[in-house]
Design an enzyme around this catalytic site. Structure first.
Site, short mmCIF file in Angstrom:
data_model
loop_
_atom_site.label_atom_id
_atom_site.label_comp_id
_atom_site.label_asym_id
_atom_site.label_seq_id
_atom_site.Cartn_x
_atom_site.Cartn_y
_atom_site.Cartn_z
N CYS A 1 -0.86 2.48 13.69
CA CYS A 1 -0.32 3.75 14.68
C CYS A 1 -0.08 4.92 13.67
O CYS A 1 -0.33 6.10 14.34
CB CYS A 1 0.70 3.51 15.40
SG CYS A 1 2.37 2.85 14.76
N CYS B 1 1.68 2.96 9.11
CA CYS B 1 1.49 1.57 9.76
C CYS B 1 -0.24 1.54 9.99
O CYS B 1 -0.89 2.64 10.06
CB CYS B 1 2.20 1.75 11.05
SG CYS B 1 1.49 0.24 11.99
N CYS C 1 4.62 -0.97 11.18
CA CYS C 1 5.98 -0.58 11.56
C CYS C 1 6.60 -1.72 12.38
O CYS C 1 5.96 -2.70 12.64
CB CYS C 1 5.81 0.59 12.57
SG CYS C 1 4.88 0.28 13.92
N GLN D 1 2.30 -15.56 -1.20
CA GLN D 1 1.12 -15.80 -1.25
C GLN D 1 0.26 -14.60 -1.76
O GLN D 1 0.30 -13.51 -0.98
CB GLN D 1 0.39 -16.26 0.48
CG GLN D 1 -1.22 -16.02 0.35
CD GLN D 1 -1.61 -16.27 1.83
OE1 GLN D 1 -1.05 -17.00 2.73
NE2 GLN D 1 -2.51 -15.18 2.31
N GLN E 1 10.00 -7.79 -6.81
CA GLN E 1 10.45 -8.76 -5.86
C GLN E 1 10.50 -10.24 -6.46
O GLN E 1 11.27 -11.00 -5.86
CB GLN E 1 9.61 -8.65 -4.47
CG GLN E 1 8.14 -9.07 -4.75
CD GLN E 1 7.23 -8.14 -5.12
OE1 GLN E 1 7.54 -6.91 -5.58
NE2 GLN E 1 5.87 -8.41 -4.87
N SER F 1 0.50 -1.28 -0.13
CA SER F 1 -0.10 -0.12 -0.09
C SER F 1 0.97 1.35 -0.10
O SER F 1 0.55 2.31 0.51
CB SER F 1 -1.10 0.06 1.12
OG SER F 1 -1.74 -1.07 1.07
N SER F 2 1.92 1.10 -0.52
CA SER F 2 2.77 2.33 -0.67
C SER F 2 2.79 3.15 -1.95
O SER F 2 3.66 4.11 -2.12
CB SER F 2 4.63 2.10 -0.26
OG SER F 2 4.88 1.06 -1.18
N SER G 1 2.54 0.56 -7.50
CA SER G 1 1.78 0.47 -8.82
C SER G 1 1.16 1.59 -9.57
O SER G 1 1.35 1.93 -10.72
CB SER G 1 0.59 -0.65 -8.88
OG SER G 1 1.34 -1.86 -8.39
N GLU H 1 6.10 -5.15 -9.61
CA GLU H 1 6.26 -6.64 -8.82
C GLU H 1 7.81 -7.10 -9.02
O GLU H 1 7.97 -8.47 -9.22
CB GLU H 1 5.26 -7.57 -9.07
CG GLU H 1 3.87 -7.16 -9.09
CD GLU H 1 3.24 -6.88 -7.56
OE1 GLU H 1 3.99 -7.29 -6.72
OE2 GLU H 1 2.29 -6.05 -7.42
#
Length: 199
Positions: A154, A151, A188, A177, A96, A12-13, A16, A94
């Site tokens: 928090c 995060c 965090c 997965q 990674q 979620s950073s 994409s 993607e």
């Protein structure tokens, strides 16, 4: 000068959506790009770059045996022959999931074809081990940049990915997965080890 870039971030950073933005910017200037993504991530269909906000676009799926250098070389050659111009940039989502040979082929695209390569992906998995593609990009990239997010619990900077199942943390299992917000939270370090606890 062409360079190999690795832009990484937790889930979620905005990786994409950023790659789609970069693709749009190149094409808005009349420059050709090669948009690619791992065939491992099939959430929106194999060969699709998709963001959580609904933007998506077809891309070339990267299989384990695809030689990226040969693919881009041939693409460049056929485009020049047909008058469509050279590839200005290779964009990989993607990242990674790339194999070591893919990363070395990316470096070869930069060094021999003089085409920049921008790879976007996660750095670490849900157990905080590096993915093969990320590890090799950290080694071979000319520039490495973190894409930040917050995060889930928090609001501090998230650096890890917490796998969840029915709202409970999962620390064991297969490295890969495929899933989105229903399966992973960006967290965090504190909340990776102590989810649902006050910081």
């Amino acid at each position: 000068m062409a360079q190999l870039f690795f832009r990484y971030g937790a889930m979620s950073s905005g990786k994409s959506i950023e790659i789609l933005k970069v693709a749009h910017n190149y094409e808005a200037q009349g420059r050709k790009i090669a948009l690619m993504t791992s065939n491992v991530d099939d959430r929106s269909g194999v060969g699709t770059v998709a963001s959580r906000i609904g933007l998506h676009r077809k891309a070339v799926p990267i299989s384990e045996d695809l030689d990226l250098f040969n693919y881009v070389s041939e693409l460049n050659k056929s485009d020049v022959e047909s008058g469509n111009g050279r590839v200005a940039c290779v964009l990989i989502d993607e990242a990674q999931f790339l194999k070591r040979h893919h990363v070395l082929e990316c470096a070869k695209i930069v060094d021999e074809l003089k085409i920049p390569v921008m790879a976007f992906g996660l750095k670490n998995d849900f157990q905080n081990h590096l993915f093969e593609g990320s590890e090799n990009l950290l080694i071979f990239a000319d520039k490495v940049e973190e894409m930040k997010t917050i995060c889930h619990y928090c609001g501090h900077k998230a650096t890890m990915n917490l796998r969840i199942n029915s709202g409970k943390p999962v620390y064991e299992g297969e490295q890969v997965q495929i899933g989105g917000d229903e399966s992973y939270y960006p967290v965090c370090r504190f909340h990776y080890f102590h989810p649902n606890k006050q910081r």
